[in-house]
Structures are given as structure tokens and as C-alpha cells.
Scaffold this motif. Sequence first.
Motif, PDB file in Angstrom:
ATOM      1  N   UNK A  38     -27.205 -29.232 -11.713  1.00 34.82           N
ATOM      2  CA  UNK A  38     -27.339 -28.505 -10.398  1.00 34.82           C
ATOM      3  C   UNK A  38     -27.242 -26.982 -10.867  1.00 34.82           C
ATOM      4  N   UNK A  39     -26.603 -26.664 -11.916  1.00 35.26           N
ATOM      5  CA  UNK A  39     -26.428 -25.137 -12.276  1.00 35.26           C
ATOM      6  C   UNK A  39     -28.005 -24.790 -12.528  1.00 35.26           C
ATOM      7  N   UNK A  40     -28.969 -25.656 -13.150  1.00 37.03           N
ATOM      8  CA  UNK A  40     -30.148 -25.176 -13.515  1.00 37.03           C
ATOM      9  C   UNK A  40     -30.792 -24.981 -12.328  1.00 37.03           C
ATOM     10  N   UNK A  41     -30.737 -25.727 -11.218  1.00 34.73           N
ATOM     11  CA  UNK A  41     -31.444 -25.536 -10.181  1.00 34.73           C
ATOM     12  C   UNK A  41     -30.986 -24.429  -9.370  1.00 34.73           C
ATOM     13  N   UNK A  42     -29.557 -24.253  -9.231  1.00 40.96           N
ATOM     14  CA  UNK A  42     -29.238 -22.761  -8.683  1.00 40.96           C
ATOM     15  C   UNK A  42     -29.681 -21.576  -9.528  1.00 40.96           C
ATOM     16  N   UNK A  43     -29.747 -21.635 -10.536  1.00 39.68           N
ATOM     17  CA  UNK A  43     -30.273 -20.699 -11.443  1.00 39.68           C
ATOM     18  C   UNK A  43     -31.795 -20.552 -11.045  1.00 39.68           C
ATOM     19  N   UNK A  44     -32.520 -21.443 -10.994  1.00 34.36           N
ATOM     20  CA  UNK A  44     -33.899 -21.455 -10.687  1.00 34.36           C
ATOM     21  C   UNK A  44     -34.135 -20.799  -9.365  1.00 34.36           C
ATOM     22  N   UNK A  45     -33.469 -21.406  -8.354  1.00 31.48           N
ATOM     23  CA  UNK A  45     -33.488 -20.651  -7.036  1.00 31.48           C
ATOM     24  C   UNK A  45     -33.500 -19.155  -6.928  1.00 31.48           C
ATOM     25  N   UNK A  46     -32.384 -18.746  -7.733  1.00 29.57           N
ATOM     26  CA  UNK A  46     -32.197 -17.195  -7.655  1.00 29.57           C
ATOM     27  C   UNK A  46     -33.257 -16.634  -8.326  1.00 29.57           C
ATOM     28  N   UNK A  47     -33.773 -17.143  -9.594  1.00 26.13           N
ATOM     29  CA  UNK A  47     -34.852 -16.570 -10.220  1.00 26.13           C
ATOM     30  C   UNK A  47     -36.051 -16.451  -9.179  1.00 26.13           C
ATOM     31  N   UNK A  48     -36.358 -17.663  -8.246  1.00 25.63           N
ATOM     32  CA  UNK A  48     -37.554 -17.637  -7.552  1.00 25.63           C
ATOM     33  C   UNK A  48     -37.291 -16.880  -6.328  1.00 25.63           C
ATOM     34  N   UNK A  49     -36.065 -16.775  -5.819  1.00 28.64           N
ATOM     35  CA  UNK A  49     -36.015 -15.726  -4.803  1.00 28.64           C
ATOM     36  C   UNK A  49     -36.072 -14.476  -5.046  1.00 28.64           C
ATOM     37  N   UNK A  50     -35.993 -14.009  -6.337  1.00 32.53           N
ATOM     38  CA  UNK A  50     -36.015 -12.478  -7.009  1.00 32.53           C
ATOM     39  C   UNK A  50     -37.618 -12.522  -7.187  1.00 32.53           C
ATOM     40  N   UNK A  51     -38.303 -13.494  -7.439  1.00 33.86           N
ATOM     41  CA  UNK A  51     -39.753 -13.205  -7.847  1.00 33.86           C
ATOM     42  C   UNK A  51     -40.630 -13.384  -6.841  1.00 33.86           C
ATOM     43  N   UNK A  52     -40.267 -13.816  -5.443  1.00 37.29           N
ATOM     44  CA  UNK A  52     -41.283 -13.809  -4.357  1.00 37.29           C
ATOM     45  C   UNK A  52     -41.452 -12.489  -3.914  1.00 37.29           C
ATOM     46  N   UNK A  53     -42.912 -12.380  -3.473  1.00 40.94           N
ATOM     47  CA  UNK A  53     -43.304 -11.283  -2.631  1.00 40.94           C
ATOM     48  C   UNK A  53     -42.315 -11.015  -1.357  1.00 40.94           C
ATOM     49  N   UNK A  54     -42.516  -9.978  -0.794  1.00 38.58           N
ATOM     50  CA  UNK A  54     -41.605  -9.427   0.417  1.00 38.58           C
ATOM     51  C   UNK A  54     -41.755 -10.686   1.583  1.00 38.58           C
ATOM     52  N   UNK A  55     -43.101 -10.770   1.906  1.00 38.52           N
ATOM     53  CA  UNK A  55     -43.185 -11.760   2.882  1.00 38.52           C
ATOM     54  C   UNK A  55     -43.970 -12.893   2.479  1.00 38.52           C
ATOM     55  N   UNK A  56     -43.317 -13.849   1.796  1.00 37.99           N
ATOM     56  CA  UNK A  56     -44.114 -14.938   0.909  1.00 37.99           C
ATOM     57  C   UNK A  56     -44.483 -15.999   2.042  1.00 37.99           C
ATOM     58  N   UNK A  57     -45.773 -16.482   1.662  1.00 35.59           N
ATOM     59  CA  UNK A  57     -46.411 -17.803   2.472  1.00 35.59           C
ATOM     60  C   UNK A  57     -45.996 -18.818   1.574  1.00 35.59           C
TER      61      UNK A  57
END
Length: 79
Positions: A10-29
Motif C-alpha cells: 500500500x505504501x508503494x502504491x501511495x508513493x506511485x500515485x504521488x509521483x504520477x500526480x506530479x508528472x502529469x500535464x496540466x490537463x491530462x487525457x
Amino acid sequence: MSEHARSLSPEDLEMLARVLARSLPTAPTSEDREMQAASLVCLFGTGVTDEARLTQLMRGCRRVYPPMPSLNLQASIHH
């Protein structure tokens, strides 16, 4: 199962979700999200597990992806 394969905690998934959120463009498709998520999981799977390093690498991955070609399965079926 490979000796390198492992379950995501669960900690890995939470961390990956944070990284993904920071890496997405402003209005992601949905395609942006899928491509970035696939890149992130690939990096994580190769052993890059540090959140700061993943964030850095993912920021370097930002690019415009070409549209995925549609598959016309009917055209590929020969009678």
C-alpha cells in the motif's frame, strides 16, 4: 514468478500515485495518464524505488504522445 518480481505494498502504491500526480500535464487525457502510469510502473519495476528519483525521471518523460492507432480487426480478417 521471477526472483525480481514483488508485490506492491500500500505504501508503494501511495508513493506511485504521488509521483504520477506530479508528472502529469496540466490537463491530462486518459491516454496521458495511461502512458505516464505505464512509464512509472516500468521504472519502478526496474528497481528505481526512491520517490525523489522517480519524480525526477518522470519529469524528464513528459512528452506529447502520438495518438494510438485504432485497430480495425475486420480489415485484418481474411475470408
